[in-house]
Scaffold this motif. Structure first.
Motif, PDB file in Angstrom:
ATOM      1  N   GLY A  71     -10.325 -11.325  -1.899  1.00 21.12           N
ATOM      2  CA  GLY A  71     -11.726 -11.034  -1.608  1.00 21.12           C
ATOM      3  C   GLY A  71     -11.889  -9.993  -0.520  1.00 21.12           C
ATOM      4  N   ALA A  72     -13.022  -9.294  -0.526  1.00 21.62           N
ATOM      5  CA  ALA A  72     -13.304  -8.228   0.427  1.00 21.62           C
ATOM      6  C   ALA A  72     -13.644  -8.789   1.802  1.00 21.62           C
ATOM      7  CB  ALA A  72     -14.466  -7.391  -0.074  1.00 21.62           C
ATOM      8  N   GLY A  73     -13.255  -8.048   2.839  1.00 20.79           N
ATOM      9  CA  GLY A  73     -13.645  -8.411   4.192  1.00 20.79           C
ATOM     10  C   GLY A  73     -15.087  -8.047   4.478  1.00 20.79           C
ATOM     11  N   GLY A  74     -15.754  -8.898   5.278  1.00 23.83           N
ATOM     12  CA  GLY A  74     -17.128  -8.627   5.682  1.00 23.83           C
ATOM     13  C   GLY A  74     -17.172  -7.649   6.846  1.00 23.83           C
ATOM     14  N   THR A  75     -18.377  -7.412   7.350  1.00 18.73           N
ATOM     15  CA  THR A  75     -18.520  -6.401   8.403  1.00 18.73           C
ATOM     16  C   THR A  75     -19.753  -6.663   9.241  1.00 18.73           C
ATOM     17  OG1 THR A  75     -18.470  -4.005   8.779  1.00 18.73           O
ATOM     18  CG2 THR A  75     -19.924  -4.799   7.050  1.00 18.73           C
ATOM     19  N   GLY A 115     -22.323  -0.431   9.016  1.00 18.87           N
ATOM     20  CA  GLY A 115     -21.065  -0.887   8.445  1.00 18.87           C
ATOM     21  C   GLY A 115     -21.236  -1.432   7.027  1.00 18.87           C
ATOM     22  N   VAL A 116     -20.218  -1.217   6.217  1.00 19.63           N
ATOM     23  CA  VAL A 116     -20.231  -1.655   4.820  1.00 19.63           C
ATOM     24  C   VAL A 116     -19.024  -2.552   4.564  1.00 19.63           C
ATOM     25  CG1 VAL A 116     -20.089  -0.900   2.406  1.00 19.63           C
ATOM     26  CG2 VAL A 116     -21.415   0.425   4.053  1.00 19.63           C
ATOM     27  N   ALA A 117     -19.255  -3.652   3.893  1.00 18.71           N
ATOM     28  CA  ALA A 117     -18.162  -4.558   3.536  1.00 18.71           C
ATOM     29  C   ALA A 117     -17.246  -3.905   2.512  1.00 18.71           C
ATOM     30  CB  ALA A 117     -18.723  -5.863   2.986  1.00 18.71           C
ATOM     31  N   GLY A 118     -16.037  -4.459   2.380  1.00 13.38           N
ATOM     32  CA  GLY A 118     -15.025  -3.855   1.523  1.00 13.38           C
ATOM     33  C   GLY A 118     -15.194  -4.170   0.051  1.00 13.38           C
ATOM     34  N   ARG A 143     -16.020  -0.563   6.033  1.00 15.67           N
ATOM     35  CA  ARG A 143     -15.417  -1.034   7.276  1.00 15.67           C
ATOM     36  C   ARG A 143     -14.633  -2.322   7.048  1.00 15.67           C
ATOM     37  NH1 ARG A 143     -19.677   0.005  11.220  1.00 15.67           N
ATOM     38  NH2 ARG A 143     -19.045   2.105  10.674  1.00 15.67           N
ATOM     39  N   GLY A 144     -15.165  -3.195   6.208  1.00 16.50           N
ATOM     40  CA  GLY A 144     -14.414  -4.390   5.846  1.00 16.50           C
ATOM     41  C   GLY A 144     -13.207  -4.016   4.995  1.00 16.50           C
ATOM     42  N   GLY A 145     -12.088  -4.687   5.240  1.00 19.44           N
ATOM     43  CA  GLY A 145     -10.870  -4.356   4.503  1.00 19.44           C
ATOM     44  C   GLY A 145     -10.957  -4.748   3.037  1.00 19.44           C
ATOM     45  N   ASN A 166      -6.398  -4.155   6.287  1.00 19.53           N
ATOM     46  CA  ASN A 166      -7.060  -4.376   7.566  1.00 19.53           C
ATOM     47  C   ASN A 166      -8.460  -3.778   7.547  1.00 19.53           C
ATOM     48  OD1 ASN A 166      -4.612  -5.439   8.448  1.00 19.53           O
ATOM     49  ND2 ASN A 166      -3.985  -3.541   9.459  1.00 19.53           N
ATOM     50  N   GLY A 167      -9.349  -4.350   8.393  1.00 26.60           N
ATOM     51  CA  GLY A 167     -10.607  -3.673   8.646  1.00 26.60           C
ATOM     52  C   GLY A 167     -10.332  -2.320   9.266  1.00 26.60           C
TER      53      GLY A 167
END
Length: 299
Positions: free
Chosen positions: A208-212, A218-221, A185-187, A178-179
């Motif tokens: 694939g990584a979650g965006g943010t 905030g930083v993507a995963g 911040r992205g999961g 989850n985020g």
């Protein structure tokens, strides 16, 4: 042993089979013809579909392509025809698109699901895409793994005004995360699975990584091990694509620096079959066979 008679002979009793394993890897669609020495015409397989692309805007990570294998110790494909057999290797989905199925005879691996766009849930697939971000309300859910047994669900998004994090895409070996508050911040995408059908252990099928939302840092995963793509991170860096021939899912973007989601990795089909040569240590002359039969000693 006596020399072979001119009227032919019968293969002697001490046959010496020498067998090995033949590995055939398809990185794109083609045709497979099994070895003529493969008896009883059974093959091991690893069939991975194309991964799903990430969602637009603060989108979820793409799910990995469906993952099916018989190796090691699973049920092989039997009664394989000796004629040419079509093999389909599914392409990875582009941004905001599902992947494509991969097929080998009776085996079909299902395409990875795309990540959810802003305010939308992830899509089901071999592994499901992560849920997209939003500023308020409840989180967007990740897509499920459907049909079951080929992968895992995507993660849900974490919701906060100007701070949301999208869910990571599911992987062959684990669900997308989850985020979350904080960073990244992205999961993260779900883990892939290791397999040694080629003789070496290789991990494939990462989510694939979650965006943010990057307006407040905030930083993507991170992508899941096995070809899942990492997020774009803070700044203008683009989202990353899933690794080719792993079925890895694409990564969501860090908005507003970028709103473009990444595409996913293509699938792969790998076949393992016995191959060998069979050497007779001798041939009985027909005259000797006739002598033994008359004496009642031919068994």
């Amino acid at each position: 042993m006596a020399s072979t008679g001119a009227n032919g002979g019968i293969v002697g009793p001490d046959n010496d089979p020498t067998t090995s394993e033949k590995i055939t890897t398809f990185t794109e669609s083609g045709n497979f013809t099994q070895s003529p020495t493969n008896s009883p015409a059974e093959i091991d397989y690893l069939v991975i579909a194309g991964g799903g692309g990430a969602g637009t805007d603060r989108g979820g990570g793409g799910g990995a392509g469906g993952y099916k294998t018989s190796f090691p110790g699973g049920t092989k494909i039997s009664s394989v025809p000796y004629s040419s057999t079509p093999v389909v290797v599914g392409a990875g989905g582009g941004g905001n698109s599902n992947g494509n199925d991969s097929t080998l005879l009776s085996i079909t691996s299902t395409a990875g699901g795309k990540g959810g766009t802003w305010t939308n849930s992830g899509t089901a697939g071999g592994s499901g895409g992560g849920g997209g971000g939003r500023d308020s309300g409840g989180p967007e859910s990740g897509g499920g793994a459907s049909p079951s047994g080929q992968g895992n669900a995507g993660g849900a998004s974490w919701i906060a005004n100007q701070n949301s994090g999208a869910g990571g895409g599911g992987g062959a070996g684990g669900a997308g995360s989850n985020g979350q508050p904080g960073n990244p911040r992205g999961g993260p995408g779900g883990n892939g699975l290791a397999n040694s059908i080629t003789g070496s252990s290789v991990t494939r099928g990462g989510g694939g990584a979650g965006g943010t939302d990057g307006r407040n840092g905030g930083v993507a995963g991170n992508g899941g091990p096995g070809g899942g793509a990492n997020g774009g991170g803070i700044g203008p860096g683009p989202s990353q694509a899933g690794q080719a021939n792993t079925g890895g899912g694409g990564s969501g973007p860090t908005w507003p620096a970028s709103s473009s989601p990444a595409g996913a990795g293509s699938g792969v089909v790998i076949i393992r079959e016995p191959e060998g040569t069979f050497t007779a240590s001798g041939v009985w002359p027909m005259s000797a066979v006739n002598t033994f039969i008359k004496a009642g000693s031919w068994l």
